[in-house]
Design a protein around this motif. Structure first.
Motif, short mmCIF file in Angstrom:
data_model
loop_
_atom_site.label_atom_id
_atom_site.label_comp_id
_atom_site.label_asym_id
_atom_site.label_seq_id
_atom_site.Cartn_x
_atom_site.Cartn_y
_atom_site.Cartn_z
N ALA A 201 -14.33 19.88 41.25
CA ALA A 201 -13.92 21.11 40.57
C ALA A 201 -14.89 21.48 39.46
O ALA A 201 -15.29 22.64 39.32
CB ALA A 201 -12.51 20.93 40.00
N GLU A 202 -15.32 20.48 38.68
CA GLU A 202 -16.28 20.73 37.59
C GLU A 202 -17.59 21.27 38.16
O GLU A 202 -18.16 22.24 37.62
CB GLU A 202 -16.52 19.43 36.83
CG GLU A 202 -17.51 19.58 35.67
CD GLU A 202 -17.84 18.25 35.02
OE1 GLU A 202 -18.54 18.26 34.00
OE2 GLU A 202 -17.42 17.19 35.55
N MET A 203 -18.06 20.68 39.25
CA MET A 203 -19.30 21.13 39.88
C MET A 203 -19.19 22.60 40.30
O MET A 203 -20.11 23.40 40.06
CB MET A 203 -19.60 20.26 41.10
CG MET A 203 -20.76 20.75 41.96
SD MET A 203 -20.88 19.86 43.55
CE MET A 203 -19.46 20.54 44.43
N LYS A 204 -18.07 22.97 40.89
CA LYS A 204 -17.90 24.34 41.38
C LYS A 204 -17.78 25.33 40.24
O LYS A 204 -18.30 26.45 40.32
CB LYS A 204 -16.67 24.41 42.29
CG LYS A 204 -16.67 25.62 43.21
CD LYS A 204 -17.83 25.53 44.20
CE LYS A 204 -17.85 26.71 45.16
NZ LYS A 204 -18.99 26.65 46.07
N VAL A 205 -17.13 24.93 39.16
CA VAL A 205 -17.01 25.81 37.99
C VAL A 205 -18.39 26.06 37.38
O VAL A 205 -18.77 27.20 37.09
CB VAL A 205 -16.04 25.20 36.95
CG1 VAL A 205 -16.12 25.97 35.63
CG2 VAL A 205 -14.61 25.23 37.47
N LEU A 206 -19.14 25.00 37.19
CA LEU A 206 -20.47 25.13 36.57
C LEU A 206 -21.43 25.90 37.48
O LEU A 206 -22.33 26.60 37.00
CB LEU A 206 -21.04 23.74 36.26
CG LEU A 206 -20.32 22.97 35.16
CD1 LEU A 206 -20.88 21.54 35.05
CD2 LEU A 206 -20.45 23.69 33.82
N GLU A 207 -21.23 25.79 38.78
CA GLU A 207 -22.09 26.47 39.75
C GLU A 207 -22.02 27.99 39.60
O GLU A 207 -22.96 28.71 39.95
CB GLU A 207 -21.65 26.06 41.15
CG GLU A 207 -22.62 26.38 42.26
CD GLU A 207 -22.11 25.84 43.60
OE1 GLU A 207 -21.74 26.66 44.47
OE2 GLU A 207 -22.06 24.61 43.76
N TYR B 199 -12.48 29.06 43.80
CA TYR B 199 -11.93 27.82 44.35
C TYR B 199 -12.10 26.62 43.42
O TYR B 199 -11.32 25.67 43.50
CB TYR B 199 -12.53 27.54 45.73
CG TYR B 199 -11.94 28.45 46.79
CD1 TYR B 199 -10.71 28.15 47.36
CD2 TYR B 199 -12.59 29.60 47.20
CE1 TYR B 199 -10.15 28.97 48.33
CE2 TYR B 199 -12.05 30.44 48.16
CZ TYR B 199 -10.83 30.12 48.72
OH TYR B 199 -10.27 30.95 49.65
N GLY B 200 -13.10 26.64 42.55
CA GLY B 200 -13.24 25.55 41.58
C GLY B 200 -12.05 25.49 40.63
O GLY B 200 -11.36 24.46 40.54
N PRO B 201 -11.74 26.60 39.90
CA PRO B 201 -10.54 26.60 39.07
C PRO B 201 -9.25 26.41 39.86
O PRO B 201 -8.29 25.81 39.37
CB PRO B 201 -10.58 27.99 38.41
CG PRO B 201 -12.02 28.38 38.41
CD PRO B 201 -12.57 27.80 39.69
N TYR B 202 -9.23 26.92 41.09
CA TYR B 202 -8.04 26.77 41.96
C TYR B 202 -7.78 25.28 42.21
O TYR B 202 -6.65 24.79 42.06
CB TYR B 202 -8.32 27.50 43.27
CG TYR B 202 -7.13 27.81 44.15
CD1 TYR B 202 -5.91 27.21 43.99
CD2 TYR B 202 -7.27 28.72 45.19
CE1 TYR B 202 -4.83 27.50 44.82
CE2 TYR B 202 -6.21 29.03 46.04
CZ TYR B 202 -4.99 28.41 45.85
OH TYR B 202 -3.95 28.70 46.68
N LEU B 203 -8.82 24.54 42.59
CA LEU B 203 -8.69 23.10 42.79
C LEU B 203 -8.32 22.41 41.49
O LEU B 203 -7.47 21.51 41.47
CB LEU B 203 -10.00 22.53 43.34
CG LEU B 203 -10.06 21.00 43.48
CD1 LEU B 203 -8.99 20.48 44.44
CD2 LEU B 203 -11.45 20.55 43.95
N LEU B 204 -8.93 22.82 40.40
CA LEU B 204 -8.69 22.21 39.09
C LEU B 204 -7.20 22.30 38.72
O LEU B 204 -6.58 21.30 38.36
CB LEU B 204 -9.55 22.92 38.03
CG LEU B 204 -9.67 22.31 36.64
CD1 LEU B 204 -10.85 22.95 35.91
CD2 LEU B 204 -8.42 22.48 35.81
N VAL B 205 -6.64 23.50 38.83
CA VAL B 205 -5.23 23.68 38.44
C VAL B 205 -4.31 22.96 39.43
O VAL B 205 -3.31 22.36 39.02
CB VAL B 205 -4.88 25.17 38.34
CG1 VAL B 205 -3.40 25.37 38.01
CG2 VAL B 205 -5.74 25.85 37.26
N GLY B 206 -4.66 23.00 40.72
CA GLY B 206 -3.88 22.23 41.69
C GLY B 206 -3.89 20.75 41.36
O GLY B 206 -2.87 20.05 41.49
#
Length: 371
Positions: free
Chosen positions: A268-274, A286-293
């Motif tokens: 999730a961190e990788m996708k947010v920073l990307e 999808y990064g924040p989506y995975l994070l909150v899930g």
């Protein structure tokens, strides 16, 4: 100040010694649990009317918030004719009269949203107002789609995944026997399974699993496959699969061990920073989506992933704030961009254990689907 009451007959608890001065009593604990003397200032003390149980309860810290399970709402809009376009009930009646139903047309209607609602909820439930005749039509279509999938697995039937796609958009109404075959497809090499004859079909396997898997055995197998992938293999479809299961069921978060939570947090961190420094696309939701899930793992450990107490949460919050700061410097010509920025701020609140938006997962899913 809390008053300690003493019994005039029995005196102090035998584990304490009493020392008197003019205005205070010094309780000197014998127990090693106390680091020093406890001093009670009787002159300035005030009495509390609460019971011991009430006092203890008031001192207990409130648990961090847990994001509410996501249930995508179902409604009548997709079933009814709109703008001279047939609704799902009419399309079902038309296609079931054909020798080979147009699964693509049926799937298009199932997967579309009308006024923010699907034809079925993500729990696989019909709208309460839907007539029984429409129930029967959909059940007949499901039976035909199942027949086609059975034939395909036997080397016959249609030559594409349209009937399978139709079944996955039934969400949790999808027949349960379909899910293991989706898992087989996700695990297989391209070309080695009937459902995975091209690279693009793997996305259907993964997102289909996320939409349909409600049995913990299937969820566990899906996580086993996903967690076996190296970090660089985690793209939109892999993240969506994990995010869907974590957000839409209560069983999936409970299956994870802490080490697995840490790995998914890294994804999730990788996708947010990307997303920082790039143009907005729904793929970056999808990064924040995975994070909150993933924060729904607090169903298992209520104090997990809380900023200030968990370094993993600190990193996730830092990445989310960095992306929010990048977005704040851009002009919000795109309404979705402004919504995204607001949701990122709410993600930080969730990481702090102080979530303010009970529908944050619905909002994230809407952005991810481009709505």
């Amino acid at each position: 100040m809390l008053i300690i009451r003493f019994c005039p007959r029995s005196g102090l608890c035998p584990t304490f010694r009493l020392c008197r001065s003019r205005w205070n009593l010094q309780l000197v604990p014998i127990s090693d649990a106390f680091s020093g003397p406890l001093v009670v200032d009787w002159k300035n003390a005030s009495e509390l009317d609460q019971s011991w149980e009430e006092i203890i309860e008031s001192l207990e810290q409130e648990n961090p918030t847990v994001p509410k399970r996501l249930v995508l709402p179902g409604g009548m809009g997709s079933w009814l004719e709109q703008d001279n376009k047939p609704g799902l009930e009419d399309i079902l009646a038309r296609e079931l009269d054909m020798s080979a139903p147009d699964w693509k047309a049926l799937t298009g209607k199932l997967s579309s949203r009308s006024f923010g609602e699907y034809a079925l909820s993500s729990d696989g439930e019909f709208p309460s107002e839907l007539p029984q005749s429409a129930h029967y039509l959909l059940q007949d279509a499901i039976s035909l789609a199942e027949k086609d999938v059975h034939e395909r697995l036997a080397g016959e039937g249609t030559r594409d995944n349209q009937s399978l796609r139709f079944l996955t958009w039934l969400f949790h109404m999808c027949p349960e026997w379909i899910v293991p075959h989706l898992l087989d497809g996700a695990e297989a090499q391209t070309g080695n399974h009937t459902f995975v004859q091209s690279g693009g079909s793997r996305g259907l396997m993964l997102q289909g699993i996320g939409r349909t898997a409600r049995d913990p055995k299937h969820q566990e197998r899906a996580f086993r496959h996903l967690l076996s992938l190296p970090l660089e293999r985690w793209k939109k479809d892999q993240i969506a699969c994990a995010a869907f299961m974590l957000s839409r069921t209560d069983s999936a978060p409970l299956l994870l061990e802490r080490s697995e939570v840490n790995f998914l947090a890294e994804v999730a961190e990788m996708k947010v920073l990307e997303a920082i420094g790039r143009d907005f696309t729904s793929a970056y939701i999808y990064g924040p989506y995975l994070l909150v899930g993933l924060l729904r793992w607090r169903l298992r450990d209520p104090w997990a992933l809380v900023v200030g107490q968990d370094p993993v949460a600190d990193r996730l919050a830092s990445a989310t704030r960095e992306l929010a700061m990048f977005l704040s410097k851009r002009k919000f010509h795109d309404g979705r961009l402004e919504r995204y920025h607001r949701i990122l701020e709410q993600v930080c609140e969730e990481l702090e254990g102080k979530g303010s938006n009970p529908d944050i997962l619905i909002d994230l899913e809407s952005l991810a689907s481009g709505k």
